[in-house]
Design an enzyme around this catalytic site. Structure first.
Site, PDB file in Angstrom:
ATOM      1  N   LYS A  87       2.127  -3.324   7.281  1.00 49.15           N
ATOM      2  CA  LYS A  87       2.371  -3.535   5.842  1.00 49.15           C
ATOM      3  C   LYS A  87       3.828  -3.201   5.503  1.00 49.15           C
ATOM      4  CE  LYS A  87      -0.257  -4.554   3.047  1.00 49.15           C
ATOM      5  NZ  LYS A  87      -0.704  -5.887   2.557  1.00 49.15           N
TER       6      LYS A  87
ATOM      7  N   THR B  37       0.826  -1.215   0.000  1.00 45.86           N
ATOM      8  CA  THR B  37       0.000   0.000   0.000  1.00 45.86           C
ATOM      9  C   THR B  37       0.859   1.263   0.000  1.00 45.86           C
ATOM     10  OG1 THR B  37      -1.468   1.288   1.441  1.00 45.86           O
ATOM     11  CG2 THR B  37      -0.147  -0.354   2.528  1.00 45.86           C
ATOM     12  N   ASP B  38       0.303   2.338  -0.543  1.00 38.92           N
ATOM     13  CA  ASP B  38       1.007   3.633  -0.486  1.00 38.92           C
ATOM     14  C   ASP B  38       1.100   4.148   0.943  1.00 38.92           C
ATOM     15  OD1 ASP B  38      -1.693   4.258  -0.111  1.00 38.92           O
ATOM     16  OD2 ASP B  38      -1.681   5.980  -1.473  1.00 38.92           O
ATOM     17  N   GLU B  39       0.300   3.547   1.859  1.00 36.92           N
ATOM     18  CA  GLU B  39       0.296   4.044   3.245  1.00 36.92           C
ATOM     19  C   GLU B  39       1.638   3.809   3.942  1.00 36.92           C
ATOM     20  OE1 GLU B  39      -3.376   3.461   5.442  1.00 36.92           O
ATOM     21  OE2 GLU B  39      -4.490   3.309   3.573  1.00 36.92           O
TER      22      GLU B  39
ATOM     23  N   TYR C 143      -1.764  -0.334  11.050  1.00 32.74           N
ATOM     24  CA  TYR C 143      -1.957  -1.014   9.756  1.00 32.74           C
ATOM     25  C   TYR C 143      -0.764  -0.757   8.837  1.00 32.74           C
ATOM     26  CZ  TYR C 143      -3.412  -1.500   4.873  1.00 32.74           C
ATOM     27  OH  TYR C 143      -3.446  -1.809   3.527  1.00 32.74           O
TER      28      TYR C 143
HETATM   29  P1  NAD Z   1     -10.075  -7.118   2.457  1.00 31.01           P
HETATM   30  O1  NAD Z   1     -10.063  -6.862   3.921  1.00 31.01           O
HETATM   31  O2  NAD Z   1     -11.307  -6.806   1.672  1.00 31.01           O
HETATM   32  O3  NAD Z   1      -9.739  -8.660   2.182  1.00 31.01           O
HETATM   33  C1  NAD Z   1      -8.723  -9.346   2.872  1.00 31.01           C
HETATM   34  C2  NAD Z   1      -8.893 -10.832   2.591  1.00 31.01           C
HETATM   35  O4  NAD Z   1      -7.823 -11.517   3.260  1.00 31.01           O
HETATM   36  C3  NAD Z   1     -10.202 -11.422   3.110  1.00 31.01           C
HETATM   37  O5  NAD Z   1     -10.750 -12.304   2.157  1.00 31.01           O
HETATM   38  C4  NAD Z   1      -9.782 -12.180   4.369  1.00 31.01           C
HETATM   39  O6  NAD Z   1     -10.611 -13.298   4.667  1.00 31.01           O
HETATM   40  C5  NAD Z   1      -8.379 -12.618   3.977  1.00 31.01           C
HETATM   41  N1  NAD Z   1      -7.540 -12.863   5.157  1.00 31.01           N
HETATM   42  C6  NAD Z   1      -7.357 -12.048   6.225  1.00 31.01           C
HETATM   43  N2  NAD Z   1      -6.540 -12.639   7.116  1.00 31.01           N
HETATM   44  C7  NAD Z   1      -6.208 -13.844   6.587  1.00 31.01           C
HETATM   45  C8  NAD Z   1      -5.380 -14.902   7.037  1.00 31.01           C
HETATM   46  N3  NAD Z   1      -4.757 -14.852   8.214  1.00 31.01           N
HETATM   47  N4  NAD Z   1      -5.239 -15.992   6.247  1.00 31.01           N
HETATM   48  C9  NAD Z   1      -5.871 -16.063   5.046  1.00 31.01           C
HETATM   49  N5  NAD Z   1      -6.687 -15.092   4.587  1.00 31.01           N
HETATM   50  C10 NAD Z   1      -6.844 -13.996   5.348  1.00 31.01           C
HETATM   51  O7  NAD Z   1      -8.821  -6.333   1.880  1.00 31.01           O
HETATM   52  P2  NAD Z   1      -8.604  -5.648   0.455  1.00 31.01           P
HETATM   53  O8  NAD Z   1      -9.087  -4.249   0.522  1.00 31.01           O
HETATM   54  O9  NAD Z   1      -9.094  -6.560  -0.609  1.00 31.01           O
HETATM   55  O10 NAD Z   1      -7.014  -5.591   0.423  1.00 31.01           O
HETATM   56  C11 NAD Z   1      -6.249  -6.635  -0.172  1.00 31.01           C
HETATM   57  C12 NAD Z   1      -4.786  -6.287  -0.079  1.00 31.01           C
HETATM   58  O11 NAD Z   1      -4.532  -5.056  -0.751  1.00 31.01           O
HETATM   59  C13 NAD Z   1      -4.284  -6.084   1.353  1.00 31.01           C
HETATM   60  O12 NAD Z   1      -3.016  -6.651   1.454  1.00 31.01           O
HETATM   61  C14 NAD Z   1      -4.229  -4.577   1.514  1.00 31.01           C
HETATM   62  O13 NAD Z   1      -3.251  -4.217   2.448  1.00 31.01           O
HETATM   63  C15 NAD Z   1      -3.855  -4.148   0.105  1.00 31.01           C
HETATM   64  N6  NAD Z   1      -4.291  -2.795  -0.306  1.00 31.01           N
HETATM   65  C16 NAD Z   1      -5.600  -2.421  -0.140  1.00 31.01           C
HETATM   66  C17 NAD Z   1      -5.990  -1.169  -0.588  1.00 31.01           C
HETATM   67  C18 NAD Z   1      -7.432  -0.726  -0.479  1.00 31.01           C
HETATM   68  O14 NAD Z   1      -7.750   0.427  -0.838  1.00 31.01           O
HETATM   69  N7  NAD Z   1      -8.359  -1.569  -0.036  1.00 31.01           N
HETATM   70  C19 NAD Z   1      -5.068  -0.304  -1.197  1.00 31.01           C
HETATM   71  C20 NAD Z   1      -3.739  -0.737  -1.339  1.00 31.01           C
HETATM   72  C21 NAD Z   1      -3.372  -1.985  -0.900  1.00 31.01           C
HETATM   73  P1  TYD Z   2     -10.738   4.266   4.510  1.00 25.95           P
HETATM   74  O1  TYD Z   2     -11.721   3.876   3.456  1.00 25.95           O
HETATM   75  O2  TYD Z   2     -10.832   3.632   5.861  1.00 25.95           O
HETATM   76  O3  TYD Z   2      -9.280   4.072   3.878  1.00 25.95           O
HETATM   77  P2  TYD Z   2      -7.825   4.536   4.445  1.00 25.95           P
HETATM   78  O4  TYD Z   2      -7.950   4.935   5.855  1.00 25.95           O
HETATM   79  O5  TYD Z   2      -7.018   3.298   4.280  1.00 25.95           O
HETATM   80  O6  TYD Z   2      -7.392   5.644   3.541  1.00 25.95           O
HETATM   81  O7  TYD Z   2     -10.847   5.837   4.742  1.00 25.95           O
HETATM   82  C1  TYD Z   2     -10.675   6.749   3.665  1.00 25.95           C
HETATM   83  C2  TYD Z   2     -10.736   8.141   4.231  1.00 25.95           C
HETATM   84  O8  TYD Z   2     -12.078   8.385   4.705  1.00 25.95           O
HETATM   85  C3  TYD Z   2      -9.847   8.355   5.431  1.00 25.95           C
HETATM   86  O9  TYD Z   2      -9.345   9.696   5.374  1.00 25.95           O
HETATM   87  C4  TYD Z   2     -10.766   8.203   6.634  1.00 25.95           C
HETATM   88  C5  TYD Z   2     -12.080   8.702   6.103  1.00 25.95           C
HETATM   89  N1  TYD Z   2     -13.311   8.068   6.633  1.00 25.95           N
HETATM   90  C6  TYD Z   2     -14.372   8.883   7.095  1.00 25.95           C
HETATM   91  O10 TYD Z   2     -14.289  10.104   7.091  1.00 25.95           O
HETATM   92  N2  TYD Z   2     -15.507   8.249   7.541  1.00 25.95           N
HETATM   93  C7  TYD Z   2     -15.642   6.889   7.564  1.00 25.95           C
HETATM   94  O11 TYD Z   2     -16.701   6.374   7.999  1.00 25.95           O
HETATM   95  C8  TYD Z   2     -14.552   6.078   7.092  1.00 25.95           C
HETATM   96  C9  TYD Z   2     -14.642   4.577   7.113  1.00 25.95           C
HETATM   97  C10 TYD Z   2     -13.407   6.726   6.623  1.00 25.95           C
END
Ligand code: NAD
Ligand code: TYD
Length: 345
Positions: free
Chosen positions: A163, A131-133, A159
């Site tokens: 990562k 992640t960019d985070e 988090y």
């Molecule tokens: P999500 O929470 O929707 O899905 C996570 C999945 O991992 C779920 O299916 C869960 O059951 C599985 N999981 C969790 N713990 C596990 C374990 N111990 N063993 C096996 N499976 C397990 O997450 P997402 O948003 O789809 O993110 C996927 C990946 O992308 C993550 O690594 C996250 O850090 C990364 N990512 C997410 C975003 C975003 O905007 N959502 C952006 C950049 C990177």
């Molecule tokens: P989120 O979707 O949790 O992603 P991330 O924290 O990984 O960027 O949140 C996106 C942005 O929205 C973040 O600045 C927090 C804000 N946010 C709210 O203002 N209200 C909400 O209910 C949630 C879930 C997030």
């Protein structure tokens, strides 16, 4: 080629599987997922009829089970999407994030090393979905600044720290054990099947029910939004063509303040801005994320398909058409869908 995809029942992983299982009929895809609260078997159930897809319920923290699966399946490629992914949860339960995101990632890499050292099989690539985070945040008054692959790691939340810890282990395994790795670091994703704890599905689902929409702090925080399809196209390119040992940033080139984003969604749904409710800010809340994706564009020819306007419209439409999907999650019903269709363990 055989691919192990971890976390494939979650948001990004399930979209990835829908993309690749159909695109590459000659490759095999094995999804490993623990089906935590965020994993929903319904997201990928339709793929179970495809001959090149298999689902295994397993936890990446279960070291022995992961080794057994790797010995049996002999994967060529491992793509690690599995993670605890929500910042707010990491503030409440940071240890779980270290276990899943760091130890789980190491278990996968150790299993890859073990099957190689025992002469069973040599993997071609371990890809870490990051992640960019990990770069921390940028100030709101310097729109010229972007994260590049050379930006130092400077994490804010449990988090992002977990990562970053995983990324550092991946790079350490590449150098120490010559594990063939790549890492992608992407900005905030949106699209179908996103768990309704993240901002966009929270806003859509609450707006559809005329419920108050919680905006943290002032709503001035900025995120760079990318459609999940474009993220997954990037991962596929990096896994197949990216240079071993390299990190690639993927961004949406679409920065919005949270307040701007909420207003766009409310307008699209024809709902009043009076639903917006300012609530207590998230502790340590990152101010701004913005990504420079030049490297992956130049080296691998990655481009985005979706403009933000098209992407958010089609995403809102998907949630409107699939309100049952969110209702099932909220009722907890979805948790039993895998067991309902499979032998109880
Ligand atoms: P999500 O929470 O929707 O899905 C996570 C999945 O991992 C779920 O299916 C869960 O059951 C599985 N999981 C969790 N713990 C596990 C374990 N111990 N063993 C096996 N499976 C397990 O997450 P997402 O948003 O789809 O993110 C996927 C990946 O992308 C993550 O690594 C996250 O850090 C990364 N990512 C997410 C975003 C975003 O905007 N959502 C952006 C950049 C990177
Ligand atoms: P989120 O979707 O949790 O992603 P991330 O924290 O990984 O960027 O949140 C996106 C942005 O929205 C973040 O600045 C927090 C804000 N946010 C709210 O203002 N209200 C909400 O209910 C949630 C879930 C997030």
């Amino acid at each position: 080629m055989k691919f192990v995809i971890t976390g494939g029942a979650g948001f990004i992983g399930s979209n990835y599987l829908h993309y690749v299982v159909n695109k590459y009929p000659d490759d095999e895809f094995i999804c490993i997922d623990a089906l935590t609260y965020a994993g929903n078997y319904n997201n990928i159930k339709d793929l179970s009829s495809m001959s090149n897809f298999k689902f295994i319920k397993a936890n990446i923290c279960d070291r022995e089970k992961i080794i057994d699966i790797f010995k049996q399946e002999k994967p060529d490629y491992i793509i690690n999407f599995a993670a605890e992914s929500h910042v707010d949860n990491s503030i409440k339960n940071p240890n779980l994030f270290v276990e899943t995101n760091i130890i789980g990632t190491m278990n996968l890499m150790n299993a890859a090393r073990i099957i190689q050292d025992e002469g069973i099989h040599k993997i071609k690539r371990f890809h870490q979905v990051s992640t960019d985070e990990v770069y921390g945040d940028l100030p709101l008054d310097r729109p010229d600044l972007l994260f590049t692959e050379n930006t130092p790691i400077h994490t804010s939340s449990p988090y992002s720290a977990s990562k970053a810890g995983a990324d550092l282990q991946v790079l350490a395994y590449a150098r120490t054990y010559k594990l063939p790795v790549t890492i992608s670091r992407c900005s905030n994703n949106y699209g179908p099947y996103q768990f309704p704890e993240k901002l966009i599905p929270v806003v859509i689902s609450k707006a559809l029910k005329d419920e108050p929409i919680p905006v943290y702090g002032t709503g001035e925080n900025i995120r760079d939004w990318i459609h999940v399809y474009d993220h997954n196209v990037g991962i596929d390119l990096i896994v197949r063509n990216g240079k071993e040992g390299n990190i690639y940033n993927l961004g949406g080139h679409s920065e919005k303040t949270n307040l701007e984003l909420v207003k766009i969604i409310l307008k699209e749904l024809n709902k009043p801005e009076s639903l917006i409710t300012f609530v207590t800010d998230r502790p340590g809340h990152d101010l701004r994320y913005a990504i420079d994706s030049t490297k992956v564009e130049k080296e691998l020819g990655w481009t985005r398909t979706y403009s933000f306007e098209e992407g958010i419209k089609s995403t809102i439409e998907w949630y409107v058409q699939n309100q049952e999907w969110i209702d099932d999650i909220k009722s907890g019903k979805y948790k039993y869908s895998y067991e309902d269709n499979n032998e109880k363990e």
